[in-house]
Design a protein around this motif. Structure first.
Motif, PDB file in Angstrom:
ATOM      1  N   ASP A   7       0.826  -1.201   0.000  1.00 39.09           N
ATOM      2  CA  ASP A   7       0.000   0.000   0.000  1.00 39.09           C
ATOM      3  C   ASP A   7       0.866   1.259   0.000  1.00 39.09           C
ATOM      4  O   ASP A   7       0.554   2.233  -0.686  1.00 39.09           O
ATOM      5  CB  ASP A   7      -0.944   0.004   1.200  1.00 39.09           C
ATOM      6  CG  ASP A   7      -1.968   1.113   1.100  1.00 39.09           C
ATOM      7  OD1 ASP A   7      -2.768   1.097   0.143  1.00 39.09           O
ATOM      8  OD2 ASP A   7      -1.929   2.020   1.954  1.00 39.09           O
ATOM      9  N   LEU A  16       2.156   1.756  -3.415  1.00 37.61           N
ATOM     10  CA  LEU A  16       1.091   2.195  -4.326  1.00 37.61           C
ATOM     11  C   LEU A  16       0.654   3.631  -4.073  1.00 37.61           C
ATOM     12  O   LEU A  16       0.073   4.260  -4.958  1.00 37.61           O
ATOM     13  CB  LEU A  16      -0.130   1.276  -4.179  1.00 37.61           C
ATOM     14  CG  LEU A  16       0.019  -0.132  -4.726  1.00 37.61           C
ATOM     15  CD1 LEU A  16      -1.088  -1.036  -4.199  1.00 37.61           C
ATOM     16  CD2 LEU A  16       0.025  -0.100  -6.249  1.00 37.61           C
ATOM     17  N   SER A  17       0.896   4.141  -2.886  1.00 38.55           N
ATOM     18  CA  SER A  17       0.417   5.484  -2.544  1.00 38.55           C
ATOM     19  C   SER A  17       1.591   6.455  -2.461  1.00 38.55           C
ATOM     20  O   SER A  17       1.991   7.019  -3.477  1.00 38.55           O
ATOM     21  CB  SER A  17      -0.411   5.442  -1.254  1.00 38.55           C
ATOM     22  OG  SER A  17       0.347   4.898  -0.185  1.00 38.55           O
ATOM     23  N   PRO A  67      -5.459   3.329  -3.163  1.00 38.63           N
ATOM     24  CA  PRO A  67      -4.258   3.174  -2.342  1.00 38.63           C
ATOM     25  C   PRO A  67      -4.205   4.217  -1.227  1.00 38.63           C
ATOM     26  O   PRO A  67      -4.705   5.331  -1.367  1.00 38.63           O
ATOM     27  CB  PRO A  67      -3.112   3.386  -3.336  1.00 38.63           C
ATOM     28  CG  PRO A  67      -3.693   3.072  -4.666  1.00 38.63           C
ATOM     29  CD  PRO A  67      -5.126   3.509  -4.583  1.00 38.63           C
ATOM     30  N   SER A  94      -7.779  -0.471   1.025  1.00 37.09           N
ATOM     31  CA  SER A  94      -6.687  -0.973   0.194  1.00 37.09           C
ATOM     32  C   SER A  94      -5.828  -1.963   0.982  1.00 37.09           C
ATOM     33  O   SER A  94      -5.515  -3.057   0.500  1.00 37.09           O
ATOM     34  CB  SER A  94      -5.822   0.190  -0.302  1.00 37.09           C
ATOM     35  OG  SER A  94      -4.688  -0.288  -1.002  1.00 37.09           O
TER      36      SER A  94
END
Length: 165
Positions: A58, A61-62, A140, A145
């Motif tokens: 995560d 992804l963020s 995300p 998520s």
């Protein structure tokens, strides 16, 4: 890949010009630094493993999205430039870590399953960054998520355990 320069890294980091090149003398060294070493995950049980993997993914992804995309660009560049193939060795550390985690989680064949788990997680990350998963997965950086990623990681390990028995 063309945007990955010592000057660009200095600018993005708010550092004086030349700072990056003082530590990473060549473009190859710069690319290797982008690929980098994997984070250390802790936890010996399946829930801790899944939660740890979800937390890292995560984050990649963020807040780490740009770095993750740059990592894939560097890896793809290594396909076409033999002198960069050494960056593929950075994946070795993650495989060793996965084998260790799966050993502690009770996997029947942690070496094989560890390698497969890394491939699975890398594919999951790529799908959510650049594939159809980017359209359908939870946003995300949210609890949804992390919960979805945790469930997915746990399910993959459980499938591997069942197949090994």
């Amino acid at each position: 890949m063309r945007a990955l320069t010592h000057r660009a890294v200095d600018g993005r980091a708010g550092m004086p010009p030349g700072t990056t090149s003082a530590y990473l003398r060549t473009r190859q060294a710069l690319i290797e630094a982008v690929v980098g070493l994997p984070p250390r995950l802790d936890g010996g049980d399946l829930d801790a493993l899944a939660a740890g993997v979800a937390e890292v993914l995560d984050r990649w992804l963020s807040t780490g999205r740009s770095r993750s995309l740059a990592r894939y660009a560097c890896l793809l560049e290594a396909v076409h430039r033999p002198e960069l193939r050494g960056i593929l060795q950075h994946g070795t550390g993650l495989r060793v870590q996965a084998r260790d985690l799966l050993t502690r989680a009770g996997a029947a064949d942690p070496d094989r399953q560890g390698d497969q788990f890394v491939a699975f997680v890398d594919g999951l990350l790529f799908d959510r960054l650049a594939g159809a998963g980017a359209l359908s997965a939870p946003q995300p950086g949210t609890a949804a998520s992390r919960a979805d990623l945790s469930l997915t990681a746990r399910g993959h390990v459980e499938l591997g355990r069942g197949a090994a028995r």
